[in-house]
Design an enzyme around this catalytic site. Structure first.
Site, mmCIF file in Angstrom:
data_model
loop_
_atom_site.group_PDB
_atom_site.id
_atom_site.type_symbol
_atom_site.label_atom_id
_atom_site.label_comp_id
_atom_site.label_asym_id
_atom_site.label_seq_id
_atom_site.Cartn_x
_atom_site.Cartn_y
_atom_site.Cartn_z
ATOM 1 N N HIS A 1 106.510 -26.800 -10.062
ATOM 2 C CA HIS A 1 107.862 -26.537 -9.584
ATOM 3 C C HIS A 1 108.686 -27.799 -9.346
ATOM 4 O O HIS A 1 109.330 -27.919 -8.292
ATOM 5 C CB HIS A 1 107.799 -25.711 -8.286
ATOM 6 C CG HIS A 1 107.137 -24.379 -8.445
ATOM 7 N ND1 HIS A 1 106.680 -23.625 -7.381
ATOM 8 C CD2 HIS A 1 106.867 -23.650 -9.556
ATOM 9 C CE1 HIS A 1 106.155 -22.498 -7.826
ATOM 10 N NE2 HIS A 1 106.241 -22.489 -9.141
ATOM 11 N N HIS B 1 108.740 -19.505 -5.530
ATOM 12 C CA HIS B 1 108.630 -19.829 -6.959
ATOM 13 C C HIS B 1 110.057 -19.906 -7.483
ATOM 14 O O HIS B 1 110.854 -18.987 -7.258
ATOM 15 C CB HIS B 1 107.802 -18.773 -7.675
ATOM 16 C CG HIS B 1 106.366 -18.795 -7.250
ATOM 17 N ND1 HIS B 1 105.358 -19.312 -8.023
ATOM 18 C CD2 HIS B 1 105.780 -18.390 -6.091
ATOM 19 C CE1 HIS B 1 104.206 -19.215 -7.365
ATOM 20 N NE2 HIS B 1 104.441 -18.667 -6.195
#
Ligand SMILES: Cc1cc2nc3c(=O)[nH]c(=O)nc-3n(C[C@H](O)[C@H](O)[C@H](O)COP(=O)(O)OP(=O)(O)OC[C@H]3O[C@@H](n4cnc5c(N)ncnc54)[C@H](O)[C@@H]3O)c2cc1C
Ligand SMILES: *[C@@H]1O[C@H](CO)[C@@H](O)[C@H](O)[C@H]1NC(C)=O
Ligand SMILES: *[C@@H]1O[C@H](CO)[C@@H](O)[C@H](O)[C@H]1NC(C)=O
Ligand SMILES: *[C@@H]1O[C@H](CO)[C@@H](O)[C@H](O)[C@H]1NC(C)=O
Length: 595
Positions: free
Chosen positions: A531, A575
């Site tokens: 990420h 996320h």
């Protein structure tokens, strides 16, 4: 469901005229208003929304190929096989990371239409309201607040039934989701041995409450997972935003082609205009150039966007001069402040006769599951490999707060994430040939550590240097240790009696008991949740820090915008794919409003 395959084939055939596979195929007479670089969630959304207006001529340039290069991209269960070091990965690795005891780790990034959304694990989450409100606060733009973007977010989604068609009452709150957007999302598909035990634990341990839908803006608690999966297939940004518009005559796509820099094309009152792009298919060239009549949008992702900026002379001048690159715009924060989540997969041994481990070990079963998926888009392969998801905070009276302020965005923002899968998972150990396992990860999602992306060469085809800075702060090592302890408490609940038989020894988990031992175990086993953000971060207009303005234009330039995960000033405590779609939808609105 076989129709789907047929339709997809037909679609590819009818549109081949607008998908160029080599720069030499681009007609010399063509002019583009907008050139979009990179076809991940950022670039796919922008290319779609700008070309919805037929007078806009749009070119989308993607370094990777079309998705047919690997048919398993569409298969949700097979996502973990798409990286690292594959034909659809950039194959990056980090520098040796001091916080991980000097280990270099694989750093996958999708190199294909759809970008990383074509290789990601499809987990669909929205961060806490306070994450968006913090974006608004640190950029001085209310347009990034939760209130302002929540309708944008809803419009991205199309909530559909899960792959097995089960009744999802009580597993998601449908009213907070969209039903008309491009990205199909669904609750996890087929049941696992874990489901009933995970939710029984939420009744046994008040510390881990059930949360009917962690996408509400308050993610704390444990819930069923949501995925960017619909009709048993992955909904990447390509499937959601590009495939349906391949017949637009005002959109051209150039694949297998890497943008090597943006080019200064003029100056207005001393401010440089960057509407030119240079591109090539290899370091040997030939190098082509094109100029957009209106704007260039960089959506190459949090690693490649800062690389392109620096190669173009936009970045920290001291670093650029080291590689003989003339500084055109001195922006010291380009490539800096890289922020990412830390994954730590904790493996437990389980008393079961069948887990997903058995699928990986059985070629016959793989072939059967694949065939069922290919024919009907159902079965094990039609759902993602992870099961439930949870978000938690370290205790409010933690000793660490005597020396460090809480880095999370607010009281409903998580410090750590919990995630289950009914299989062995490790980034440092191979899957054992025998045995049955459960992976229960404790991930750090509010890190204070930051790293950087820097050049290693003026050659655009050389890999940049990636330093995630993982676990280099006192808070981060404290929080991940607390997260492991929370995971252990969870699995010690009565619900797991007779199923969980122990902690796996091979990774050192079985022997990680004291805080110091847990910290050491974390350093030896942690990796990335994939990420990265922050390398072209937003800041207020006129600020000396930051790379992009709140409207995502690059500071002290004209004609150049960044629309991808680089612009987040803080990594979302979630996320991030949903957040990238949100950024890109609003960016497209801002671009279209300017006309
Ligand atoms: C293995 C993996 C698993 C993940 N799992 C999840 C998950 O479960 N849930 C979630 O929310 N997020 C997940 N993510 C993260 C998520 O996919 C990303 O945050 C998101 O895709 C970022 O979008 P982007 O547009 O910023 O960049 P990307 O999606 O990375 O797209 C960038 C695109 O630009 C192209 N490009 C790069 N450089 C150039 C160049 N010089 N010229 C032309 N094209 C270029 C790339 O090839 C790529 O197609 C995962 C990521 C990975 C890698
Ligand atoms: C990544 O590695 C794979 C497998 O070795 C290879 O096929 C691919 O070309 C590599 N990609 C890049 C960008 O280096
Ligand atoms: C592999 O899967 C097949 C098909 O489901 C099954 O018949 C067979 O028993 C399995 N083999 C092993 C070793 O478990
Ligand atoms: C394993 O599970 C079975 C039933 O599913 C049970 O009878 C047995 O006692 C369990 N074994 C252990 C070691 O817990």
């Amino acid at each position: 469901m076989q129709y789907f395959v047929l339709l997809a084939l037909l679609a590819v055939r009818t549109v081949s005229a607008t998908v160029y596979t080599d720069p030499s195929q681009l007609p010399a007479f063509k002019k583009y208003d907008y050139i979009v670089v990179g076809a991940g969630p950022g670039g796919s959304v922008v290319a779609n929304r700008l070309s919805a207006k037929s007078s806009n001529k749009v070119l989308l340039i993607e370094a990777g190929s079309t998705t047919d290069i690997d048919p398993t991209i569409d298969v949700p269960f097979l996502c973990t096989g798409l990286a690292p070091n594959t034909i659809v990965d950039w194959n990056y690795t980090t520098v040796p990371l001091p916080g991980l005891n000097g280990r270099s780790i694989a750093y996958p990034r999708g190199k294909v239409m759809g970008g990383s959304s074509s290789i990601n694990y499809m987990v669909w989450t929205r961060g806490p309201t306070s994450d968006f409100d913090r974006f608004a606060a640190v950029t001085g733009d209310r347009g990034w607040s939760w209130e302002a973007v929540s309708q944008i977010g809803k419009n991205i989604e199309n909530l559909v039934p899960p792959a097995d068609g089960h009744n999802t009452a009580g597993q998601i709150i449908p009213s907070i989701h969209g039903t008309n957007g491009p990205v199909q999302i669904s609750v996890q598909g087929y049941p696992t041995d874990l489901d009933s035990r995970v939710f029984a634990t939420t009744r046994e341990l008040p510390e881990f409450p059930f949360n009917e839908d962690t996408s509400s803006g308050n993610p704390l608690g444990i819930s069923w997972s949501q995925f960017s999966v619909g009709g048993g297939i992955r909904y990447s940004s390509y499937v959601a935003y590009i495939q349906p518009i391949l017949s637009r005559p005002n959109l051209d796509i150039l694949v297998n082609t890497q943008v090597t820099k943006v080019i200064k094309t003029g100056t207005v009152r001393g401010v440089p205009i960057f509407t030119g792009v240079q591109f090539a298919t290899s370091a040997a060239g030939p190098f082509h150039t094109l100029t957009a009549t209106t704007e260039v949008i960089l959506s190459a992702g949090a690693i490649n966007t800062p690389q392109i900026l620096m190669l173009s002379g936009i970045g920290p001048s001291a670093q650029l001069s080291k590689f003989g690159i003339k500084t055109l715009v001195n922006l010291p924060d380009v490539g800096q402040h890289l922020q990412d989540h830390v994954v730590l997969p904790n493996v437990f041994t389980v008393n079961a006769t069948f887990t997903q481990d058995d699928i990986a070990r059985n070629a016959t079963l793989i072939a059967e599951d694949y065939e069922q998926w290919a024919l009907y888009k159902t079965g094990q392969f039609a759902t993602a490999p992870t099961a439930e998801i949870g978000w938690g905070r370290i205790p409010a009276n933690s000793a660490i707060y005597r020396t460090v302020d809480d880095p999370s965005s607010g009281p409903h923002a998580p410090h750590f994430e919990l995630q289950w899968a009914e299989a062995f998972a490790s980034f440092v150990q191979p899957t054992p040939a025998t045995g049955h396992y459960l992976m229960f990860s404790s991930n750090l999602v509010s890190p204070t550590s930051r790293g950087s992306v820097t050049l290693t060469s003026s050659n655009p085809f050389a890999f940049p240097s990636i330093d995630t800075g993982f676990l280099t702060s006192a808070f981060d090592i404290f929080a991940i240790t607390e997260a492991v302890k929370a995971a252990k408490r969870f699995m010690a609940a009565p619900a797991w009696k007779g199923y969980v038989t122990g902690r796996y020894e091979g990774t050192g988990f079985a022997d990680a008991n004291t805080d110091a031992e847990i910290a050491e175990y974390a350093r030896n086993n942690a990796a990335t949740v994939f990420h990265p953000t922050g390398t072209a971060m937003m800041s207020p207009y006129g600020a000396n820090h930051g790379v992009t303005n709140p409207d995502l234009t690059v500071k002290n330039t004209l004609g150049l915008r960044v629309v991808d995960a680089s612009v987040f000033p803080y990594v979302p405590a979630a996320h991030p794919q949903f957040h990238v779609y949100v950024i890109a939808e609003r960016a497209a609105q801002l671009i279209l409003e300017n006309l």
